[in-house]
Design a protein around this motif. Structure first.
Motif, PDB file in Angstrom:
ATOM      1  N   LYS A  83       1.564  -6.728  12.500  1.00 29.91           N
ATOM      2  CA  LYS A  83       1.025  -6.286  11.210  1.00 29.91           C
ATOM      3  C   LYS A  83       0.369  -7.439  10.456  1.00 29.91           C
ATOM      4  O   LYS A  83      -0.690  -7.283   9.849  1.00 29.91           O
ATOM      5  N   GLU A  84       1.030  -8.590  10.495  1.00 28.90           N
ATOM      6  CA  GLU A  84       0.486  -9.773   9.816  1.00 28.90           C
ATOM      7  C   GLU A  84      -0.866 -10.166  10.417  1.00 28.90           C
ATOM      8  O   GLU A  84      -1.843 -10.374   9.698  1.00 28.90           O
ATOM      9  N   ILE A 130      -5.501  -1.628   4.303  1.00 29.86           N
ATOM     10  CA  ILE A 130      -5.261  -2.929   3.682  1.00 29.86           C
ATOM     11  C   ILE A 130      -4.200  -2.795   2.592  1.00 29.86           C
ATOM     12  O   ILE A 130      -3.241  -3.568   2.534  1.00 29.86           O
ATOM     13  N   ALA A 148      -2.147  -9.900   4.408  1.00 28.12           N
ATOM     14  CA  ALA A 148      -3.143  -9.083   3.707  1.00 28.12           C
ATOM     15  C   ALA A 148      -3.944  -9.948   2.734  1.00 28.12           C
ATOM     16  O   ALA A 148      -5.170  -9.819   2.633  1.00 28.12           O
ATOM     17  N   MET A 151      -2.652  -1.483  13.072  1.00 27.65           N
ATOM     18  CA  MET A 151      -1.888  -1.598  11.850  1.00 27.65           C
ATOM     19  C   MET A 151      -0.701  -0.635  11.855  1.00 27.65           C
ATOM     20  O   MET A 151       0.099  -0.677  10.965  1.00 27.65           O
ATOM     21  N   ASN A 155      -0.492  -2.646   3.536  1.00 23.41           N
ATOM     22  CA  ASN A 155       0.166  -3.913   3.854  1.00 23.41           C
ATOM     23  C   ASN A 155       0.340  -4.807   2.633  1.00 23.41           C
ATOM     24  O   ASN A 155       0.928  -5.878   2.734  1.00 23.41           O
ATOM     25  N   SER A 213      -3.552  -7.690   9.587  1.00 22.90           N
ATOM     26  CA  SER A 213      -3.981  -7.801   8.190  1.00 22.90           C
ATOM     27  C   SER A 213      -5.039  -8.887   8.026  1.00 22.90           C
ATOM     28  O   SER A 213      -6.016  -8.715   7.304  1.00 22.90           O
TER      29      SER A 213
END
Length: 145
Positions: free
Chosen positions: A9-10, A37, A53, A1, A40, A13
């Motif tokens: 990142k997506e 969590i 997220a 992360m 994001n 998540s």
């Protein structure tokens, strides 16, 4: 992360939601992952990361029904409530879907009432409003999107 790439990142998540949902010690896992969590879920993040997220939270809510209607899950569901009421419409839709799953809207108001037992007054008012104006109008959430 901690990667700077949006796509990473997506994906992280979404994956972190699966990790949370698969945990045998959900409360411990929730407390250790909560900040990652929530980071994001920030409106300063790219829209796809914010949606990732929401997707991760939706996976966790499917795998661990009721976890976000407890005191331990309160911070994240309240953060999701905030996201469902602000920002891009695409992001709002993703968080509305999560709230629909987390509150088990399909089966009536029981999930909302469980949430309300732990929520503070301001969040409770907002959740009741979004529940009655938005969530009850959603027929089903397609997890394949």
């Amino acid at each position: 992360m901690k990667d700077d790439k949006t796509m990473v990142k997506e994906a992280a998540s979404v994956a972190i939601g699966a990790v949370l949902g698969s945990s045998g010690d959900i409360n411990s896992t929730l407390s250790s992952l909560e900040k990652s969590i929530a980071k994001n879920m920030d409106t300063k993040e790219e829209l796809s990361v914010q949606q990732g997220a929401a997707d991760g939270l939706s996976i966790a809510a499917r795998l661990q029904p009721g976890i976000f209607r407890t005191r331990e899950g309160l911070f994240l569901i309240n953060s999701a409530l905030k996201m469902a009421m602000s920002g891009s419409q695409r992001v709002q839709f993703s968080y509305n879907d999560f709230l629909w799953i987390a509150l088990d809207v399909e089966n009536g108001e029981t999930g909302l009432n469980e949430y309300l037992e732990h929520a503070y007054l301001e969040e409770a008012k907002k959740m009741k409003a979004i529940f009655s104006k938005v969530l009850v109008k959603i027929k089903a959430v397609n997890d394949d999107d």
